[in-house]
Design an enzyme around this catalytic site. Sequence first.
Site, mmCIF file in Angstrom:
data_model
loop_
_atom_site.group_PDB
_atom_site.id
_atom_site.type_symbol
_atom_site.label_atom_id
_atom_site.label_comp_id
_atom_site.label_asym_id
_atom_site.label_seq_id
_atom_site.Cartn_x
_atom_site.Cartn_y
_atom_site.Cartn_z
ATOM 1 N N TYR A 81 0.891 -1.213 0.012
ATOM 2 C CA TYR A 81 -0.011 -0.128 0.078
ATOM 3 C C TYR A 81 0.752 0.959 0.392
ATOM 4 C CZ TYR A 81 -4.152 -2.102 -0.024
ATOM 5 O OH TYR A 81 -5.899 -3.047 -0.746
ATOM 6 N N ASP A 91 -9.282 6.849 -5.014
ATOM 7 C CA ASP A 91 -8.232 7.605 -5.604
ATOM 8 C C ASP A 91 -7.840 8.939 -4.127
ATOM 9 O OD1 ASP A 91 -9.526 9.332 -6.776
ATOM 10 O OD2 ASP A 91 -8.900 7.987 -8.698
ATOM 11 N N HIS A 136 -15.342 3.439 -1.731
ATOM 12 C CA HIS A 136 -14.972 1.955 -1.408
ATOM 13 C C HIS A 136 -12.875 2.305 -0.468
ATOM 14 C CE1 HIS A 136 -16.480 -0.466 -4.891
ATOM 15 N NE2 HIS A 136 -16.737 -0.686 -4.398
ATOM 16 N N GLY A 196 -17.623 7.429 -16.061
ATOM 17 C CA GLY A 196 -16.592 6.558 -16.433
ATOM 18 C C GLY A 196 -16.571 5.137 -15.302
ATOM 19 N N PRO A 226 -16.746 6.923 -22.645
ATOM 20 C CA PRO A 226 -16.391 6.958 -24.151
ATOM 21 C C PRO A 226 -16.396 5.780 -25.318
ATOM 22 C CG PRO A 226 -14.427 6.761 -22.701
ATOM 23 C CD PRO A 226 -15.460 7.171 -21.464
ATOM 24 N N ALA A 236 -14.417 12.097 -19.167
ATOM 25 C CA ALA A 236 -15.092 12.915 -17.951
ATOM 26 C C ALA A 236 -14.339 14.311 -18.182
ATOM 27 C CB ALA A 236 -14.548 13.000 -16.673
#
Length: 243
Positions: A66, A104, A119, A188, A212, A229
């Site tokens: 991690y 992220d 998540h 996305g 896309p 995006a």
Amino acid sequence: MTPQAVREWVREARRIVVLTGAGMSAESGVPTFRDAQSGLWANFRPEELATEQAFRAHPSMVWEWYALRREMIAKVAPNAGHLAIAAFQQRHPGRLAVVTQNVDGLHQRAGSPGVLALHGNIADDRWLDAPRACCDAQAPEAGTPPRCATCGNLRRPAVVWFGEMLPAAELEAAGEAAARCELMLVVGTSGLVYPAAGLARSTRGRVVIVNPGATDLDDAADALLAGTAAALLPLLLDEERNP
Ligand SMILES: [Zn+2]
């Protein structure tokens, strides 16, 4: 349907949900799980590292993996899509909620308030076991997770691992936001991953897919906008911009 027509829906909607998946961060160059599987880690599969069982058995090893992923993600930046969402929220407080499957942290770093991260966020830690009165994280030796000196409880990455439930509070808040919104932008995501599909199908608001390529949710959409995006969200959300 054109982006101009969707801009009109954005202008009219009092409550908007933006639901984002991996494609949201594509233009930021966020490394995938697989990108961390090089060098020392080439012989492991993410499914063998991103589990509670693996962390309990080999806490330092999983912590180090991690640390590498955190380092990779810290080097990338929010893109024009993240920034357009955050700027809209600042102009219109309380009108737009972000629900994301991404770990992220780029929505948070762009300045979006109250992100519902289904998540988790890879930048955060939490206790492995329910904390007791003694629990106070001690600075770790390099390469080991912080731990409570009294009971040995460990800090772990605050992400949802394989086999774990999604956080109940975030899931409930996302469900409420989806049920109440007048417009949902699904950005996305393939639409295959739970719970994105359920949220998009449960709303009575308009659903716009920004992606896309084709997604599994296209049949539930009122409009399909083919694009990324970073290209489309500024066009949809920035009122000052000429379409
Ligand atoms: Zn303790």
